[in-house]
Design an enzyme around this catalytic site. Structure first.
Site, PDB file in Angstrom:
ATOM      1  N   CYS A   2      11.677 -11.190  26.358  1.00  0.00           N
ATOM      2  CA  CYS A   2      11.319 -10.670  27.671  1.00  0.00           C
ATOM      3  C   CYS A   2      10.529  -9.374  27.535  1.00  0.00           C
ATOM      4  O   CYS A   2      10.651  -8.653  26.561  1.00  0.00           O
ATOM      5  CB  CYS A   2      12.573 -10.383  28.478  1.00  0.00           C
ATOM      6  N   ARG A  27       4.421 -11.477  24.191  1.00  0.00           N
ATOM      7  CA  ARG A  27       5.821 -11.657  23.774  1.00  0.00           C
ATOM      8  C   ARG A  27       6.354 -13.024  24.167  1.00  0.00           C
ATOM      9  O   ARG A  27       7.427 -13.421  23.756  1.00  0.00           O
ATOM     10  CB  ARG A  27       6.699 -10.565  24.396  1.00  0.00           C
ATOM     11  N   TRP A  76      11.668 -14.613  29.201  1.00  0.00           N
ATOM     12  CA  TRP A  76      11.679 -15.698  28.208  1.00  0.00           C
ATOM     13  C   TRP A  76      13.068 -16.286  28.301  1.00  0.00           C
ATOM     14  O   TRP A  76      14.044 -15.656  27.892  1.00  0.00           O
ATOM     15  CB  TRP A  76      11.408 -15.116  26.822  1.00  0.00           C
ATOM     16  N   ASN A 112      16.507  -7.315  29.040  1.00  0.00           N
ATOM     17  CA  ASN A 112      16.086  -8.123  27.898  1.00  0.00           C
ATOM     18  C   ASN A 112      17.274  -8.161  26.950  1.00  0.00           C
ATOM     19  O   ASN A 112      17.831  -7.121  26.610  1.00  0.00           O
ATOM     20  CB  ASN A 112      14.868  -7.489  27.206  1.00  0.00           C
ATOM     21  N   GLY A 113      17.681  -9.356  26.536  1.00  0.00           N
ATOM     22  CA  GLY A 113      18.813  -9.474  25.610  1.00  0.00           C
ATOM     23  C   GLY A 113      19.718 -10.608  26.060  1.00  0.00           C
ATOM     24  O   GLY A 113      19.353 -11.416  26.910  1.00  0.00           O
ATOM     25  N   GLU A 489       4.487 -20.717   4.400  1.00  0.00           N
ATOM     26  CA  GLU A 489       3.818 -19.952   5.455  1.00  0.00           C
ATOM     27  C   GLU A 489       2.713 -20.772   6.107  1.00  0.00           C
ATOM     28  O   GLU A 489       2.572 -20.765   7.331  1.00  0.00           O
ATOM     29  CB  GLU A 489       3.287 -18.634   4.895  1.00  0.00           C
ATOM     30  N   LYS A 493       2.546 -21.695  10.141  1.00  0.00           N
ATOM     31  CA  LYS A 493       1.360 -21.372  10.960  1.00  0.00           C
ATOM     32  C   LYS A 493       0.880 -22.611  11.704  1.00  0.00           C
ATOM     33  O   LYS A 493       0.623 -22.599  12.897  1.00  0.00           O
ATOM     34  CB  LYS A 493       0.253 -20.822  10.060  1.00  0.00           C
ATOM     35  N   GLU A 496       3.478 -23.656  14.417  1.00  0.00           N
ATOM     36  CA  GLU A 496       3.768 -22.782  15.568  1.00  0.00           C
ATOM     37  C   GLU A 496       2.583 -22.640  16.508  1.00  0.00           C
ATOM     38  O   GLU A 496       2.782 -22.373  17.692  1.00  0.00           O
ATOM     39  CB  GLU A 496       4.278 -21.431  15.117  1.00  0.00           C
ATOM     40  N   HIS A 512      11.447 -37.092  -4.612  1.00  0.00           N
ATOM     41  CA  HIS A 512      12.898 -37.325  -4.486  1.00  0.00           C
ATOM     42  C   HIS A 512      13.257 -37.707  -3.065  1.00  0.00           C
ATOM     43  O   HIS A 512      14.287 -37.289  -2.545  1.00  0.00           O
ATOM     44  CB  HIS A 512      13.660 -36.075  -4.936  1.00  0.00           C
ATOM     45  N   LYS A 610       7.183 -13.075  20.288  1.00  0.00           N
ATOM     46  CA  LYS A 610       6.692 -12.266  19.173  1.00  0.00           C
ATOM     47  C   LYS A 610       7.840 -11.653  18.388  1.00  0.00           C
ATOM     48  O   LYS A 610       7.797 -11.568  17.179  1.00  0.00           O
ATOM     49  CB  LYS A 610       5.777 -11.142  19.674  1.00  0.00           C
TER      50      LYS A 610
HETATM   51  C1  AGP Z   1       5.595 -15.912  12.351  1.00  0.00           C
HETATM   52  O1  AGP Z   1       4.261 -16.308  12.674  1.00  0.00           O
HETATM   53  C2  AGP Z   1       6.519 -16.007  13.539  1.00  0.00           C
HETATM   54  N1  AGP Z   1       5.990 -15.300  14.630  1.00  0.00           N
HETATM   55  C3  AGP Z   1       7.964 -15.692  13.194  1.00  0.00           C
HETATM   56  O2  AGP Z   1       8.385 -16.575  12.175  1.00  0.00           O
HETATM   57  C4  AGP Z   1       8.254 -14.264  12.703  1.00  0.00           C
HETATM   58  O3  AGP Z   1       7.722 -14.088  11.411  1.00  0.00           O
HETATM   59  C5  AGP Z   1       9.774 -14.077  12.644  1.00  0.00           C
HETATM   60  O4  AGP Z   1      10.282 -14.243  13.952  1.00  0.00           O
HETATM   61  C6  AGP Z   1      10.204 -12.704  12.099  1.00  0.00           C
HETATM   62  O5  AGP Z   1       9.720 -11.704  12.956  1.00  0.00           O
HETATM   63  P1  AGP Z   1       9.764 -10.169  12.408  1.00  0.00           P
HETATM   64  O6  AGP Z   1       8.879 -10.121  11.209  1.00  0.00           O
HETATM   65  O7  AGP Z   1       9.260  -9.348  13.547  1.00  0.00           O
HETATM   66  O8  AGP Z   1      11.190  -9.865  12.047  1.00  0.00           O
END
Ligand code: AGP
Length: 615
Positions: A2, A27, A76, A112-113, A489, A493, A496, A512, A610
Site C-alpha cells: 500500500c 508499489r 494492495w 499499510n501492513g 534471476e 524477470k 514477473e 532427473h 515493489k
Molecule cells: C524482483 O524483481 C522482485 N521485485 C522481488 O523478488 C524482490 O527482489 C523481493 O521482493 C525482495 O525485495 P527487497 O530486495 O526489497 O527485499
C-alpha cells in the site's frame, strides 16, 4: 504494498495527495482513496476501485475537495477483495463508507501492513456496538482507536498508544480526528512511514518519492512510536506517551532520478542506469569505514546469506564466489524460511541480509532472528534509513538511487558487485588472494560498466527474439555453477513482468524428471558463460533439442559457434567472478521486451508490489 500520503499546511491538500499517490503507483495497488478536511468540517472521503486515474477524474484533479489537511492511500489487497468498500480511507462511524462524501466519524484513517489479531479485535468491538462495512483489518484498527478515544475520553496519542498495545502485526497508520482539525496523527510498527517538513507544512508518506517534490527533510518514525503532525510542527511520542526527539534526515536523491528521464518505462531506464550504478557502487565501497575491518573479516568462520526473490538470487551467486575466493562456507537461505528455522550456527557466523527496499517483512524478520541468536549482521541495502539498514551491525549501501520499477534490475546489479567485492576483500584479508590478483580483480571490476554498456548498445537482436518469446507458454532457463544463479534471476524477470511460466534449473538436474516437459518448440535458454562446465551444459541443451526444444544460449566473448543452438547471445568476456553482472543484462532486456510485446504493464505487474512489507 500500500501507498500512504498525508498533508497539512497552507495549500489545498487534495492535489498534493493525488500527486503523492501518483509517485507511489509503482508499489502496486488495486484501489485508491483520499480524505480531505476543510477546517473543522467533517472529512470528505472519496474512494475508487482500480487505477488512480479514476480517483483523479472523480475529484477533477482534487478540485472538488476543499481543505488543507488530508490523507490518501493506494491499496494492495491483503484482507478483503479489491472493492470500494474495502478501499481506504476507513472511518470509525457506523456509516456505510461507500467512498463518496462527508462521513460522520470521529476518526478517519489509512494503513499499510497486516493486523494479525484483527478478527479477535473485531469481535470485541462488535460487542461494544460497532458495525463493519468492510472486510478489512484496517477498518478494525481505526475503530479500535475510536473505541479507546471515546471510552476513556483521552487524546489521540493516548488512544493510539492503547491501540498499539492491543493490536498485533505491522502497521504504518495515519489518522485524522474530527475534534482536531488541521492535525494528522501517525503510528508505526514495521511498515515504513516517513514524515517530511517545510516551514509551513508537514507531509507523510510510505516512501520518499511521494514527497521529494516538496521536501528533502524527513523523519523516520520508529517502531511503537506515534506522532502529532500540524502545519508548523511534528512531535513524536513513545508508547508511554512521552515525547521523543528523532534526528532529521536530508534526502540526497534528486527528484529527476525518481522520474523516467525520457525512457518509456522505469524498468528500461533502470536497466540503462546499470553502467553508472555499478561504477558508483564500486567507488562507494569501503569495508573499513563501515566497520568490516580486517580483524572482523578474519574472524568470520561461516556466512549465511538471506533475502527474498532477486535478493536471494544474489546470495546464490555470492555463495559460489565467496567459497571460491575466500574458502568460507556459505549457506543461502530464503528469508521466509530462515525466520522459522533452528539453524545451529557456529561461532564466527556472519549473516548477510540483502534487500533493495530494506523493508521486506521476511528479510527484516530474518535479521531480527539472527540478532536474537547473537550473530553479526551485515545488511546490503539500497534505501538509506530503511529498517534493515538501521537494525544491522554493518551496512553496505548499494548506490543505485531510487528503483521505481517493481522488477529489480539496477539494484540487483549493484548487490551483485557489492558481494563480489566483499568476497575479494575477504579472500585478500585472509591471505588467499595475492596483491597481484587483488589488483587484477579490481581492474576487471572497473571494466564492467563499459561492457554492460556494450550489451545495452546491441539490443536489436534481443528485441527480435522477444517477439518469439512473447508467444511462449513456458520457458526453461538452465545453467551450472554461477550461471545457475543467473538462470534463477532471468526466470523470475520473465515470470514477473511477462507472465510466462518459466523454471530455472540446474542444467544437470533437468534429466532427473523435468525434461519430460520438453516438447516441440519449448524454449530452453542456456546460460553458458562458465567455460569449465560449458560442454556439459551444452550436452544438456542438445538433449532438449532432441525432444523438439528451441535453444537460446548466452555465452561469453570468445566461445565459438555452438552448432545446435538456434539463437546465440554473446556477451563480452570477463573474469568468471563477474560474468553474472554481464549475463543478467540480456535476460533483463529479453523479459522487458517480451512484456512490451505482450502489451503488459511493465513497471506495475499484476499482483506484485515493489516492497513486500507483509508476510
Ligand atoms: C524482483 O524483481 C522482485 N521485485 C522481488 O523478488 C524482490 O527482489 C523481493 O521482493 C525482495 O525485495 P527487497 O530486495 O526489497 O527485499
Amino acid at each position: 504494498m500500500c501507498g500512504i500520503v498525508g498533508y497539512t499546511g497552507r495549500e489545498q491538500a487534495a492535489g498534493i495527495l493525488l500527486d503523492g499517490l501518483r509517485k507511489l503507483e509503482y508499489r502496486g495497488y488495486d484501489s485508491a482513496g483520499i480524505a480531505v478536511r476543510n477546517g473543522a468540517e467533517q472529512a470528505q472521503v472519496v474512494k475508487t476501485l482500480g487505477k488512480l486515474d479514476s480517483l483523479i477524474s472523480l475529484t477533477d484533479g482534487g478540485k472538488t475537495l476543499m481543505g488543507k489537511c488530508g490523507i490518501g492511500h493506494t491499496r494492495w489487497a491483503t484482507h478483503g477483495v479489491p472493492s470500494v468498500a474495502n478501499a481506504h480511507p476507513h472511518v470509525s462511524g457506523n456509516c456505510r463508507n461507500t467512498g463518496n462524501g462527508p462521513v460522520e466519524s470521529a476518526v478517519v484513517g489509512v494503513h499499510n501492513g497486516i493486523i494479525e489479531n484483527y478478527m479477535e479485535l473485531k469481535e470485541k468491538l462488535l460487542t461494544h456496538g460497532y458495525m463493519f462495512y468492510s472486510e478489512t483489518d484496517t477498518e478494525v484498527l481505526v475503530k479500535l482507536v475510536d473505541y479507546y478515544y471515546r471510552k476513556y475520553k483521552i487524546g489521540p496519542i493516548d488512544a493510539i498508544n492503547r491501540t498499539m498495545v492491543r493490536a498485533r502485526g505491522s502497521y504504518a497508520l495515519t489518522l485524522m480526528f474530527t475534534d482536531y482539525p488541521g492535525e494528522i496523527y501517525a503510528a508505526r510498527k514495521d511498515s515504513p512511514l516517513i514524515i517530511g517538513r517545510t516551514e509551513d507544512a508537514s507531509f507523510l508518506a510510505s516512501d520518499v518519492p511521494a514527497i521529494l517534490n516538496y521536501t528533502r527533510d524527513v523523519y523516520y518514525i520508529q517502531n511503537h512510536q506515534s506522532a502529532r503532525i500540524t502545519p508548523d510542527s511534528v512531535t513524536f511520542f513513545d508508547l508511554n506517551g512521552d515525547k521523543v526527539v528523532l534526528p532529521e534526515t536530508h534526502i540526497e536523491w534528486d527528484a529527476l532520478s525518481a522520474e523516467k528521464d525520457g525512457y518509456e518505462h522505469f524498468m528500461l531506464k533502470e536497466i540503462h542506469e546499470q553502467p553508472k550504478v555499478v561504477s558508483n557502487t564500486l567507488k562507494a565501497l569501503d569495508f573499513q569505514s563501515i566497520g568490516l575491518t580486517d580483524t572482523v573479516l578474519k574472524g568470520i568462520r561461516q556466512i549465511c546469506i538471506t533475502g527474498c526473490g532477486s535478493a536471494w538470487h544474489v546470495g546464490m551467486a555470492a555463495q559460489y564466489v565467496i567459497e571460491d575466493l575466500a574458502s568460507v562456507p556459505v549457506r543461502v537461505e530464503l528469508a521466509s524460511e530462515f525466520r522459522y528455522r533452528s539453524i545451529p550456527f557456529s561461532e564466527g557466523t556472519l549473516v548477510i541480509v540483502i534487500s533493495q527496499s530494506g523493508e521486506t517483512a521476511d528479510s527484516l524478520a530474518a535479521l531480527r532472528k539472527a540478532k536474537e541468536c547473537g550473530l553479526m549482521v551485515l545488511a546490503v541495502v539500497n534505501v538509506m534509513g530503511s529498517s534493515i539498514a538501521r537494525e544491522a551491525d554493518f551496512v553496505l549501501h548499494t548506490v543505485a538511487g531510487p528503483e521505481i520499477s517493481v522488477a529489480t534490475t539496477k539494484a540487483f546489479s549493484a548487490q551483485l558487485i557489492c558481494m563480489d567485492l566483499f568476497a575479494i576483500q575477504l579472500g585478500y584479508v585472509k591471505g588467499l588472494i595475492s596483491q597481484e590478483k587483488y589488483d587484477f580483480y579490481i581492474k576487471e571490476a572497473s571494466l564492467l560498466p563499459d561492457k554492460i554498456q556494450m550489451i545495452l548498445d546491441d539490443k536489436q537482436k534481443l528485441q527480435w527474439l522477444s517477439t518469439k518469446l512473447a508467444a511462449q507458454k513456458s520457458m526453461f532457463f538452465i545453467g551450472r555453477s554461477l550461471d545457475y544463479s543467473i538462470c534463477l534471476e532471468g526466470s523470475l524477470k520473465m515470470k514477473e513482468i511477462s507472465y510466462i511460466h518459466s523454471e530455472a534449473y540446474a542444467a544437470g538436474e533437468l534429466k532427473h524428471g523435468t525434461i519430460s516437459l520438453i516438447e516441440e518448440g519449448t524454449v530452453v535458454l542456456g546460460v553458458m558463460t562458465e567455460k569449465s562446465v560449458l560442454e556439459k551444459t551444452y550436452s544438456n541443451m542438445v538433449e532438449c533439442k532432441a525432444r523438439g526444444a528451441y535453444l537460446v544460449s548466452i555465452v561469453s566473448g570468445n566461445t565459438g559457434k555452438l552448432k545446435e543452438i538456434d539463437f546465440n547471445i554473446c556477451i563480452p568476456d570477463c573474469d568468471a567472478v563477474f560474468t553474472p553482472s554481464l549475463a543478467i543484462v540480456p535476460l533483463q532486456l529479453l523479459s522487458y521486451y517480451t512484456s512490451i510485446n505482450r502489451g503488459l504493464d511493465v513497471d506495475k505487474p499484476r499482483n506484485l508490489a515493489k516492497s513486500v512489507t507483509v508476510e
